[in-house]
Scaffold this motif. Sequence first.
Motif, PDB file in Angstrom:
ATOM      1  N   THR A  43     106.842 -30.270 -11.802  1.00 33.33           N
ATOM      2  CA  THR A  43     107.265 -29.877 -10.457  1.00 33.33           C
ATOM      3  C   THR A  43     107.887 -31.072  -9.757  1.00 33.33           C
ATOM      4  OG1 THR A  43     105.421 -28.304 -10.333  1.00 33.33           O
ATOM      5  CG2 THR A  43     106.483 -28.898  -8.255  1.00 33.33           C
ATOM      6  N   ASP A  84     120.028 -30.257 -10.112  1.00 33.76           N
ATOM      7  CA  ASP A  84     120.883 -29.071 -10.034  1.00 33.76           C
ATOM      8  C   ASP A  84     121.772 -28.956 -11.270  1.00 33.76           C
ATOM      9  OD1 ASP A  84     119.930 -28.179  -7.560  1.00 33.76           O
ATOM     10  OD2 ASP A  84     121.369 -29.407  -6.457  1.00 33.76           O
ATOM     11  N   TRP A 143     115.640 -27.733 -15.434  1.00 37.51           N
ATOM     12  CA  TRP A 143     115.000 -27.571 -14.128  1.00 37.51           C
ATOM     13  C   TRP A 143     115.691 -26.465 -13.341  1.00 37.51           C
ATOM     14  CZ3 TRP A 143     110.803 -30.369 -12.422  1.00 37.51           C
ATOM     15  CH2 TRP A 143     110.427 -31.463 -13.202  1.00 37.51           C
ATOM     16  N   GLU A 144     114.902 -25.776 -12.501  1.00 39.72           N
ATOM     17  CA  GLU A 144     115.507 -24.807 -11.586  1.00 39.72           C
ATOM     18  C   GLU A 144     114.842 -24.900 -10.223  1.00 39.72           C
ATOM     19  OE1 GLU A 144     115.152 -20.848 -13.096  1.00 39.72           O
ATOM     20  OE2 GLU A 144     112.996 -20.768 -12.813  1.00 39.72           O
ATOM     21  N   MET A 145     115.681 -24.734  -9.180  1.00 39.69           N
ATOM     22  CA  MET A 145     115.141 -24.748  -7.824  1.00 39.69           C
ATOM     23  C   MET A 145     114.437 -23.414  -7.602  1.00 39.69           C
ATOM     24  SD  MET A 145     116.848 -25.305  -4.015  1.00 39.69           S
ATOM     25  CE  MET A 145     118.447 -25.214  -4.687  1.00 39.69           C
ATOM     26  N   CYS A 146     113.166 -23.473  -7.202  1.00 39.48           N
ATOM     27  CA  CYS A 146     112.406 -22.239  -7.003  1.00 39.48           C
ATOM     28  C   CYS A 146     112.082 -21.991  -5.533  1.00 39.48           C
ATOM     29  CB  CYS A 146     111.138 -22.250  -7.847  1.00 39.48           C
ATOM     30  SG  CYS A 146     110.046 -23.618  -7.484  1.00 39.48           S
ATOM     31  N   ALA A 147     112.340 -22.978  -4.676  1.00 42.48           N
ATOM     32  CA  ALA A 147     112.089 -22.794  -3.235  1.00 42.48           C
ATOM     33  C   ALA A 147     112.937 -23.795  -2.460  1.00 42.48           C
ATOM     34  CB  ALA A 147     110.612 -23.008  -2.915  1.00 42.48           C
ATOM     35  N   GLU A 148     113.366 -23.368  -1.271  1.00 39.47           N
ATOM     36  CA  GLU A 148     114.100 -24.256  -0.383  1.00 39.47           C
ATOM     37  C   GLU A 148     113.791 -23.853   1.053  1.00 39.47           C
ATOM     38  OE1 GLU A 148     118.486 -26.274   0.021  1.00 39.47           O
ATOM     39  OE2 GLU A 148     118.418 -24.199  -0.645  1.00 39.47           O
ATOM     40  N   ARG A 170     113.120 -28.981  -0.937  1.00 37.43           N
ATOM     41  CA  ARG A 170     113.316 -28.148  -2.119  1.00 37.43           C
ATOM     42  C   ARG A 170     112.173 -28.365  -3.102  1.00 37.43           C
ATOM     43  NH1 ARG A 170     119.627 -29.245  -3.836  1.00 37.43           N
ATOM     44  NH2 ARG A 170     120.608 -28.301  -2.000  1.00 37.43           N
ATOM     45  N   TYR A 189     111.545 -27.826  -7.237  1.00 34.62           N
ATOM     46  CA  TYR A 189     112.105 -27.518  -8.547  1.00 34.62           C
ATOM     47  C   TYR A 189     110.957 -27.387  -9.536  1.00 34.62           C
ATOM     48  CZ  TYR A 189     116.693 -29.035  -6.795  1.00 34.62           C
ATOM     49  OH  TYR A 189     117.855 -29.163  -6.080  1.00 34.62           O
ATOM     50  N   GLN A 190     111.120 -26.476 -10.488  1.00 30.46           N
ATOM     51  CA  GLN A 190     110.147 -26.309 -11.564  1.00 30.46           C
ATOM     52  C   GLN A 190     110.865 -26.514 -12.885  1.00 30.46           C
ATOM     53  OE1 GLN A 190     106.768 -25.469 -11.476  1.00 30.46           O
ATOM     54  NE2 GLN A 190     106.851 -25.698  -9.259  1.00 30.46           N
ATOM     55  N   THR A 206     111.901 -25.569 -16.451  1.00 27.31           N
ATOM     56  CA  THR A 206     112.064 -24.272 -17.102  1.00 27.31           C
ATOM     57  C   THR A 206     111.367 -24.312 -18.451  1.00 27.31           C
ATOM     58  OG1 THR A 206     114.186 -24.955 -18.000  1.00 27.31           O
ATOM     59  CG2 THR A 206     114.226 -23.767 -15.901  1.00 27.31           C
TER      60      THR A 206
END
Length: 168
Positions: free
Chosen positions: A113, A133, A138-143, A157, A159-160, A162
């Motif tokens: 994370t 990005d 990695w992917e952004m899961c909240a902002e 932000r 990121y988790q 993947t």
Amino acid sequence: MNLIVAVDKNWSIGNQGQLLVNIPEDKRMFREETLGKVIIMGRKTLESFPGKQPLYGRTNIVLTRNTGYKVKGATICHSIEEVMKELEKHPSKECFVIGGQSIYEQFLPYCHTAHVTYIDYAYSADTHFPNLDQDTGWEMCAESEEQTYFNLCYTFRMYQRTGQSIKK
């Protein structure tokens, strides 16, 4: 393992041993996220703190190549393996990597994370963080909603990692 970082729009994190900007809300979020937890940092990051002292209310682990380095209130390690062994002493505590550039690069493969304060401004900088990005691992899961500090716009932000595996 988590990491926490403030980046500008070029994913820069510092210049001449200092943060790019001090945003009170970012400092508050950092304090809330890390208080009572284990934090891992490099020597230069520790020495950028007020009084060059470890952060209160946290277990401070400092990674440095300097074998003679000592600081009261911190555990000094000289390799990633030594840090990982030290973390075994704190199995119930969450861990945050807090910088600088070299420490982030070394520990990113172990993190799942990333807590990123993204500042929509480009600073002059000499240290950087990998652009999550552009990283397919990695992917952004909240902002958060966009926030402002004077004329700066920023978001928090998360990121988790993947499906790729995390080093252990």
